[in-house]
Design a protein around this motif. Structure first.
Motif, PDB file in Angstrom:
ATOM      1  N   UNK A  60       0.854  -1.182   0.000  1.00  0.00           N
ATOM      2  CA  UNK A  60       0.000   0.000   0.000  1.00  0.00           C
ATOM      3  C   UNK A  60       0.892   1.234   0.000  1.00  0.00           C
ATOM      4  N   UNK A  61       0.333   2.387  -0.334  1.00  0.00           N
ATOM      5  CA  UNK A  61       1.110   3.627  -0.381  1.00  0.00           C
ATOM      6  C   UNK A  61       1.746   3.933   0.969  1.00  0.00           C
ATOM      7  N   UNK A  62       1.021   3.702   2.059  1.00  0.00           N
ATOM      8  CA  UNK A  62       1.574   3.956   3.388  1.00  0.00           C
ATOM      9  C   UNK A  62       2.734   3.015   3.686  1.00  0.00           C
ATOM     10  N   UNK A  63       2.598   1.762   3.312  1.00  0.00           N
ATOM     11  CA  UNK A  63       3.641   0.776   3.576  1.00  0.00           C
ATOM     12  C   UNK A  63       4.874   1.029   2.713  1.00  0.00           C
ATOM     13  N   UNK A  83      14.396 -16.087   2.023  1.00  0.00           N
ATOM     14  CA  UNK A  83      14.318 -16.334   3.461  1.00  0.00           C
ATOM     15  C   UNK A  83      14.065 -15.013   4.158  1.00  0.00           C
ATOM     16  N   UNK A  84      13.252 -15.051   5.208  1.00  0.00           N
ATOM     17  CA  UNK A  84      13.026 -13.869   6.032  1.00  0.00           C
ATOM     18  C   UNK A  84      13.494 -14.220   7.441  1.00  0.00           C
ATOM     19  N   UNK A  85      14.516 -13.524   7.884  1.00  0.00           N
ATOM     20  CA  UNK A  85      15.033 -13.635   9.239  1.00  0.00           C
ATOM     21  C   UNK A  85      14.355 -12.518  10.017  1.00  0.00           C
ATOM     22  N   UNK A  86      13.679 -12.842  11.111  1.00  0.00           N
ATOM     23  CA  UNK A  86      12.844 -11.816  11.758  1.00  0.00           C
ATOM     24  C   UNK A  86      12.713 -12.046  13.255  1.00  0.00           C
ATOM     25  N   UNK A  87      12.245 -10.998  13.926  1.00  0.00           N
ATOM     26  CA  UNK A  87      11.915 -11.114  15.340  1.00  0.00           C
ATOM     27  C   UNK A  87      10.667 -11.996  15.463  1.00  0.00           C
ATOM     28  N   UNK A  88      10.499 -12.654  16.612  1.00  0.00           N
ATOM     29  CA  UNK A  88       9.413 -13.626  16.750  1.00  0.00           C
ATOM     30  C   UNK A  88       8.037 -13.050  16.443  1.00  0.00           C
ATOM     31  N   UNK A  89       7.351 -13.775  15.631  1.00  0.00           N
ATOM     32  CA  UNK A  89       5.959 -13.512  15.290  1.00  0.00           C
ATOM     33  C   UNK A  89       5.438 -14.831  14.733  1.00  0.00           C
ATOM     34  N   UNK A 112       3.590 -11.425   2.148  1.00  0.00           N
ATOM     35  CA  UNK A 112       2.264 -10.807   1.987  1.00  0.00           C
ATOM     36  C   UNK A 112       1.942  -9.908   3.171  1.00  0.00           C
ATOM     37  N   UNK A 113       2.276 -10.354   4.368  1.00  0.00           N
ATOM     38  CA  UNK A 113       2.029  -9.551   5.566  1.00  0.00           C
ATOM     39  C   UNK A 113       2.908  -8.307   5.596  1.00  0.00           C
ATOM     40  N   UNK A 114       4.150  -8.436   5.176  1.00  0.00           N
ATOM     41  CA  UNK A 114       5.030  -7.260   5.103  1.00  0.00           C
ATOM     42  C   UNK A 114       4.447  -6.235   4.145  1.00  0.00           C
ATOM     43  N   UNK A 115       3.902  -6.690   3.032  1.00  0.00           N
ATOM     44  CA  UNK A 115       3.331  -5.781   2.030  1.00  0.00           C
ATOM     45  C   UNK A 115       2.144  -4.994   2.561  1.00  0.00           C
ATOM     46  N   UNK A 116       1.381  -5.587   3.473  1.00  0.00           N
ATOM     47  CA  UNK A 116       0.200  -4.872   3.986  1.00  0.00           C
ATOM     48  C   UNK A 116       0.445  -4.231   5.344  1.00  0.00           C
ATOM     49  N   UNK A 117       1.712  -4.200   5.776  1.00  0.00           N
ATOM     50  CA  UNK A 117       2.044  -3.495   7.006  1.00  0.00           C
ATOM     51  C   UNK A 117       1.929  -4.319   8.269  1.00  0.00           C
ATOM     52  N   UNK A 118       1.837  -5.618   8.159  1.00  0.00           N
ATOM     53  CA  UNK A 118       1.732  -6.473   9.341  1.00  0.00           C
ATOM     54  C   UNK A 118       3.015  -7.288   9.508  1.00  0.00           C
TER      55      UNK A 118
END
Length: 186
Positions: A60-63, A83-89, A112-118
């Protein structure tokens, strides 16, 4: 040898002019069968927004404004695999917990979640990985190819990619460039 999971491998100066020159690799798995890690300090020349667009996961434009991360070269093995290395979620299809502050996910749902800001609080997206067969990493360590340090969330997620090798070497407490690349016995 004890597992080096949740440790950094720091490339020794002897790796100049190689794929791993000045690299820092975060070890995600290490057991008697081998090791797997993600190089966390070499941008590939593509930012996350561009990668998401290529995958038709249009932010999205905001993201788009908040995504300024670069995609990294994770290593020479399977460079077309992400691969996505990330903090726990939780709730990702293919996730493995590495430590109390890091997970590795290889499924599209996290993108997909990164794209929508989650997105997770901190994340690194890498293409490819570094891998070692049985006893291969142990031999490279014996050959003075790598130094190891315990990883930290600060170094992993909060240090600029260009500064990570230098910052990681400084935690060792000596001038890295003064080290000999020769192994000897007294």
């Amino acid at each position: 040898m004890d597992s080096l999971k949740d440790h950094f491998l720091i490339a020794m100066p002897s790796l100049d002019d190689t794929f791993f020159e000045r690299s820092v690799i975060y070890i995600c798995e290490h057991d008697d069968k081998g090791a797997m890690g993600i190089m966390v300090n070499r941008p590939i020349g593509v930012d996350v927004e561009e990668l998401l667009d290529q995958m038709e996961l249009h932010p999205s434009a905001e993201q788009m404004f908040s995504i300024n991360e670069e995609v990294l070269v994770g290593g020479p093995v399977s460079p077309d695999r992400g691969f996505v290395l990330h903090t726990p979620q939780q709730n990702w299809i293919n996730s493995v917990e590495i430590s109390e502050y890091s997970m590795l996910t290889s499924s599209r749902d996290i993108l997909s979640s990164i794209a929508i800001g989650k997105s997770p609080d901190n994340f690194i997206i890498a293409l490819g990985y570094a891998g070692w067969g049985k006893d291969q990493l142990e031999q490279e360590l014996a050959d003075n190819t790598w130094l190891t340090i315990k990883a930290s969330p600060e170094l992993l997620f909060n240090v600029d990619h260009e500064q990570l090798w230098q910052n990681a070497t400084q935690t060792l407490g000596f001038n890295f460039w003064q080290m000999s690349t020769q192994v000897g016995h007294a």
